[in-house]
Motif scaffolding. Structure first.
Motif, PDB file in Angstrom:
ATOM      1  N   ALA A  13      -3.425  46.772 164.537  1.00 42.57           N
ATOM      2  CA  ALA A  13      -3.622  46.699 163.567  1.00 42.57           C
ATOM      3  C   ALA A  13      -3.258  48.013 162.517  1.00 42.57           C
ATOM      4  O   ALA A  13      -2.343  48.489 162.132  1.00 42.57           O
ATOM      5  N   LEU A  14      -3.749  49.276 162.511  1.00 44.82           N
ATOM      6  CA  LEU A  14      -4.228  50.171 162.891  1.00 44.82           C
ATOM      7  C   LEU A  14      -2.188  51.038 163.117  1.00 44.82           C
ATOM      8  O   LEU A  14      -2.022  51.209 162.090  1.00 44.82           O
ATOM      9  N   ILE A  15      -1.809  50.685 163.985  1.00 47.65           N
ATOM     10  CA  ILE A  15       0.012  50.689 164.061  1.00 47.65           C
ATOM     11  C   ILE A  15       0.256  50.260 163.002  1.00 47.65           C
ATOM     12  O   ILE A  15       1.150  50.884 162.599  1.00 47.65           O
ATOM     13  N   ALA A  16       0.174  49.384 162.444  1.00 49.35           N
ATOM     14  CA  ALA A  16       1.037  48.291 161.763  1.00 49.35           C
ATOM     15  C   ALA A  16       0.285  48.960 160.041  1.00 49.35           C
ATOM     16  O   ALA A  16       1.741  48.791 159.810  1.00 49.35           O
ATOM     17  N   VAL A  17      -0.844  49.657 159.997  1.00 45.36           N
ATOM     18  CA  VAL A  17      -0.915  50.012 158.644  1.00 45.36           C
ATOM     19  C   VAL A  17       0.104  51.055 158.111  1.00 45.36           C
ATOM     20  O   VAL A  17       0.051  51.751 157.299  1.00 45.36           O
ATOM     21  N   LEU A  18      -0.094  51.540 159.950  1.00 44.52           N
ATOM     22  CA  LEU A  18       0.656  53.270 159.510  1.00 44.52           C
ATOM     23  C   LEU A  18       2.648  53.515 159.054  1.00 44.52           C
ATOM     24  O   LEU A  18       2.888  54.309 158.674  1.00 44.52           O
TER      25      LEU A  18
END
Length: 181
Positions: A13-18
């Motif tokens: 999810a963090l990679i997606a948010v970035l």
């Protein structure tokens, strides 16, 4: 087990948010994004196996069509465009970053994270990304390499940020940096 699954999902999810940080696309189709920072961070914090699994989960979601890449891109087609080599490199980049941090305990955490991020997030990613770019654009490896030189300073800054974030996290919650536990 549940903790590992939650952390893998959290970093996917963090990679997606970035991807929400606005990208800058250069004329030959490869964008400057913050997502490569997430790849390095997944390996540095989660370790080699969990970091690679987080990236694989993220890429699986992209492959099924979710628009999680910078600029709202997704689907199988992105794996065969100019950025395809980079996408294929990401799980290996997270794995190598985590592996360096796990194994190189004789140096301070920040140094091992920085070196691991350079080896995984830059050297390995660029090697595979340049080959993919060359194939997608029909250019020679030298031409494709010359196109990628512009990205190196930004990726070095990302590696420094990953090192600083990982060291800060280790100071605040030492047990949360799984690559060193």
């Amino acid at each position: 087990m549940e903790k590992n699954v939650a952390l893998i999902a959290l970093f996917a999810a963090l990679i997606a948010v970035l991807a929400l940080i606005p990208k800058i696309t250069l004329g030959f189709g490869v964008p400057i994004t913050a997502q490569s920072l997430g790849i390095m961070l997944a390996g540095a914090v989660l370790g080699s196996k969990r970091g690679a699994l987080a990236v694989l989960l993220f890429l699986l979601l992209v492959a099924v069509g979710l628009p999680l890449l910078a600029g709202g891109r997704g689907g199988l087609g992105v794996f065969f465009g100019p950025t395809g080599g980079f996408l294929f490199s990401w799980p290996l980049a997270a794995w190598l970053t985590g592996f360096v941090v796990e194994k190189w305990r004789s140096v301070p955490l920040g140094a091992s994270v920085f070196v691991g991020s350079i080896l995984g997030g830059i050297v390995l990613s660029y090697a595979m990304g340049i080959v993919g770019l060359s194939l997608a654009l029909g250019k020679s490896l030298i031409e494709s390499t010359s196109l990628m030189v512009v990205f190196i300073p930004g990726d070095l800054i990302k590696a420094l940020i990953v090192a600083a974030l990982t060291v800060s996290l280790a100071r605040a919650r030492p047990s949360s940096v799984l690559s060193r536990n």
